[in-house]
Design a protein around this motif. Structure first.
Motif, PDB file in Angstrom:
ATOM      1  N   UNK A 182       0.774  -1.465  -0.141  1.00 34.03           N
ATOM      2  CA  UNK A 182       0.196  -0.033   0.049  1.00 34.03           C
ATOM      3  C   UNK A 182       0.773   1.315  -0.003  1.00 34.03           C
ATOM      4  N   UNK A 183       0.405   2.066  -0.938  1.00 34.89           N
ATOM      5  CA  UNK A 183       1.382   3.320  -1.054  1.00 34.89           C
ATOM      6  C   UNK A 183       0.456   4.286  -1.182  1.00 34.89           C
ATOM      7  N   UNK A 184       0.744   5.612  -0.656  1.00 38.09           N
ATOM      8  CA  UNK A 184      -0.118   6.759  -0.613  1.00 38.09           C
ATOM      9  C   UNK A 184       0.634   8.081  -0.707  1.00 38.09           C
ATOM     10  N   UNK A 185       0.001   9.165  -1.369  1.00 42.22           N
ATOM     11  CA  UNK A 185       0.443  10.626  -1.198  1.00 42.22           C
ATOM     12  C   UNK A 185       0.279  11.123   0.041  1.00 42.22           C
ATOM     13  N   UNK A 186       0.936  11.627   0.806  1.00 50.32           N
ATOM     14  CA  UNK A 186       0.557  11.709   2.395  1.00 50.32           C
ATOM     15  C   UNK A 186       0.260  13.280   2.598  1.00 50.32           C
ATOM     16  N   UNK A 187      -0.884  13.699   2.889  1.00 48.84           N
ATOM     17  CA  UNK A 187      -1.117  15.149   3.186  1.00 48.84           C
ATOM     18  C   UNK A 187      -1.069  15.363   4.755  1.00 48.84           C
ATOM     19  N   UNK A 188      -0.177  15.688   5.511  1.00 45.73           N
ATOM     20  CA  UNK A 188      -0.147  15.755   6.888  1.00 45.73           C
ATOM     21  C   UNK A 188      -0.941  16.835   7.442  1.00 45.73           C
ATOM     22  N   UNK A 229       3.334  -1.115   9.836  1.00 44.58           N
ATOM     23  CA  UNK A 229       2.538  -1.904   9.068  1.00 44.58           C
ATOM     24  C   UNK A 229       2.796  -2.031   7.538  1.00 44.58           C
ATOM     25  N   UNK A 230       3.993  -1.449   7.237  1.00 45.73           N
ATOM     26  CA  UNK A 230       4.478  -1.546   5.972  1.00 45.73           C
ATOM     27  C   UNK A 230       3.737  -0.846   4.957  1.00 45.73           C
ATOM     28  N   UNK A 231       2.957   0.325   5.351  1.00 46.08           N
ATOM     29  CA  UNK A 231       2.265   1.221   4.591  1.00 46.08           C
ATOM     30  C   UNK A 231       3.258   2.342   4.076  1.00 46.08           C
ATOM     31  N   UNK A 232       3.608   2.631   2.704  1.00 50.57           N
ATOM     32  CA  UNK A 232       4.489   3.473   2.355  1.00 50.57           C
ATOM     33  C   UNK A 232       3.926   4.888   2.400  1.00 50.57           C
ATOM     34  N   UNK A 233       4.443   5.820   2.793  1.00 49.51           N
ATOM     35  CA  UNK A 233       3.813   7.179   2.443  1.00 49.51           C
ATOM     36  C   UNK A 233       4.876   8.319   1.771  1.00 49.51           C
ATOM     37  N   UNK A 234       4.381   8.859   0.732  1.00 51.62           N
ATOM     38  CA  UNK A 234       5.156   9.805   0.262  1.00 51.62           C
ATOM     39  C   UNK A 234       4.666  11.032   0.342  1.00 51.62           C
ATOM     40  N   UNK A 235       5.204  11.880   1.380  1.00 51.77           N
ATOM     41  CA  UNK A 235       4.666  13.136   2.007  1.00 51.77           C
ATOM     42  C   UNK A 235       4.890  14.234   0.921  1.00 51.77           C
ATOM     43  N   UNK A 287      -0.857  14.548  -5.853  1.00 52.59           N
ATOM     44  CA  UNK A 287      -0.767  13.262  -5.482  1.00 52.59           C
ATOM     45  C   UNK A 287      -1.346  12.548  -6.962  1.00 52.59           C
ATOM     46  N   UNK A 288      -1.991  12.850  -8.000  1.00 46.39           N
ATOM     47  CA  UNK A 288      -2.049  12.601  -9.303  1.00 46.39           C
ATOM     48  C   UNK A 288      -1.024  12.467  -9.894  1.00 46.39           C
ATOM     49  N   UNK A 289       0.019  13.420  -9.827  1.00 49.80           N
ATOM     50  CA  UNK A 289       1.279  13.299 -10.636  1.00 49.80           C
ATOM     51  C   UNK A 289       2.125  12.379 -10.164  1.00 49.80           C
ATOM     52  N   UNK A 290       1.723  11.559  -8.897  1.00 46.84           N
ATOM     53  CA  UNK A 290       2.568  10.447  -8.387  1.00 46.84           C
ATOM     54  C   UNK A 290       1.753   9.293  -8.750  1.00 46.84           C
ATOM     55  N   UNK A 291       0.639   9.457  -9.130  1.00 44.32           N
ATOM     56  CA  UNK A 291       0.076   8.214  -9.524  1.00 44.32           C
ATOM     57  C   UNK A 291      -0.568   7.676  -8.228  1.00 44.32           C
TER      58      UNK A 291
END
Length: 298
Positions: free
Chosen positions: A3-9, A31-37, A68-72
């Motif tokens: 699981x990978x997400x664009x992270x909006x803190x 949990x192994x959830x990848x966040x790209x801040x 986030x869309x630019x990161x897919x």
């Protein structure tokens, strides 16, 4: 599971409630959830931008979504208010695309002037709660529990924006939500039902009608205590500010002590995963959380 997400803190989790930022990072890594801040994201506006201009709110948040869309990737929030504002903008713009494409073109024109990618309406905006319940899954989460919360009675406080800002809420029932209660059960805790769990905490009134704001918060806190709650758990840092940080003022307004610990959602999850109170920033609250984590054997 990948699981990978664009992270909006959001703003509050990087300032007044930095323990939310800390605990979100701790549990997602565990949990192994990848966040790209999204380091260049802007404040969602907390619902105030539209008071001046709906176009302003739409443009600012279309940019956040476009990052986030630019990161897919889907965009992840851990703030009910950010979820409500950004999710509502995304929902409205997706509805607008086929009926008024010129409005989307206008927004994308502003984004192009800033060198930003255009908004396309190709991703989702998801709160951490829904990611844990729907994407990661309750069964998988149950398998990761290392310290059962058995015996802990938890009162959910959803907040307004998470439930009612968007027209369509595929992850829960806006009138009778159960996602947090189901999560509590998986972690071993007992959900506490009380009137007020889906109502406003009073934070929006706090700057100009503090007594009314504190009465609203106090009513919910007292109802949770009367229902037998050991703690309250919220997925919104703005609710946390009114319910925890201002609880001394709330208690003074209500004319009675309350002393109910209020946890951020990822802090409760982290305790069940076996993460320490220090790893989760539980020492930073206005109302001491020691009664919660000592009950669990820390």
């Amino acid at each position: 599971m990948s699981l990978k997400y664009a992270y909006f803190p959001g703003c509050v989790a990087q300032g007044a409630c930095d323990e939310l930022y800390q605990s979100t990072g701790a549990i997602t890594e565990h949990l192994g959830i990848e966040l790209v801040e999204l380091k260049s994201a802007a404040c969602c506006g907390s619902g105030t931008f539209k008071e001046d201009s709906q176009l302003l709110e739409d443009t600012v948040n279309a940019r956040n979504i476009a990052l986030a869309e630019s990161l897919g990737l889907p965009l992840m929030t851990h703030c009910s208010t950010c979820q409500g504002v950004i999710g509502h903008v995304d929902e409205r713009l997706k509805e607008t695309q086929p009926t008024d494409p010129s409005y989307i073109e206008k927004i994308n024109g502003f984004l192009a002037e800033e060198g930003c990618s255009p908004y396309r309406g190709t991703t989702e905006v998801k709160h951490l709660l829904w990611i844990l319940v729907s994407d990661y899954g309750l069964d998988a989460l149950r398998d990761r529990v290392r310290k059962s919360l058995q015996g802990l009675h938890c009162a959910a406080f959803y907040g307004c924006y998470l439930l009612r800002a968007q027209k369509h809420l595929p992850f829960d029932d806006p009138h009778n939500p159960q996602s947090m209660e189901n999560l509590f059960r998986v972690l071993g805790a007992t959900p506490v039902e009380y009137r007020g769990r889906t109502q406003c905490c009073g934070w929006p009134l706090s700057s100009y009608a503090p007594e009314t704001s504190f009465q609203m918060a106090g009513k919910h806190l007292q109802a949770a205590v009367a229902a037998g709650a050991d703690c309250m758990v919220t997925p919104c840092p703005l609710c946390h500010l009114n319910l925890d940080s201002r609880q001394p003022e709330v208690a003074a307004t209500m004319g009675a002590a309350i002393d109910l610990p209020v946890l951020h959602l990822p802090q409760l999850v982290g305790l069940a995963l076996g993460l320490s109170p220090k790893q989760l920033g539980l020492e930073r609250h206005m109302v001491s959380t020691q009664s919660v984590w000592r009950q669990l054997g820390w």
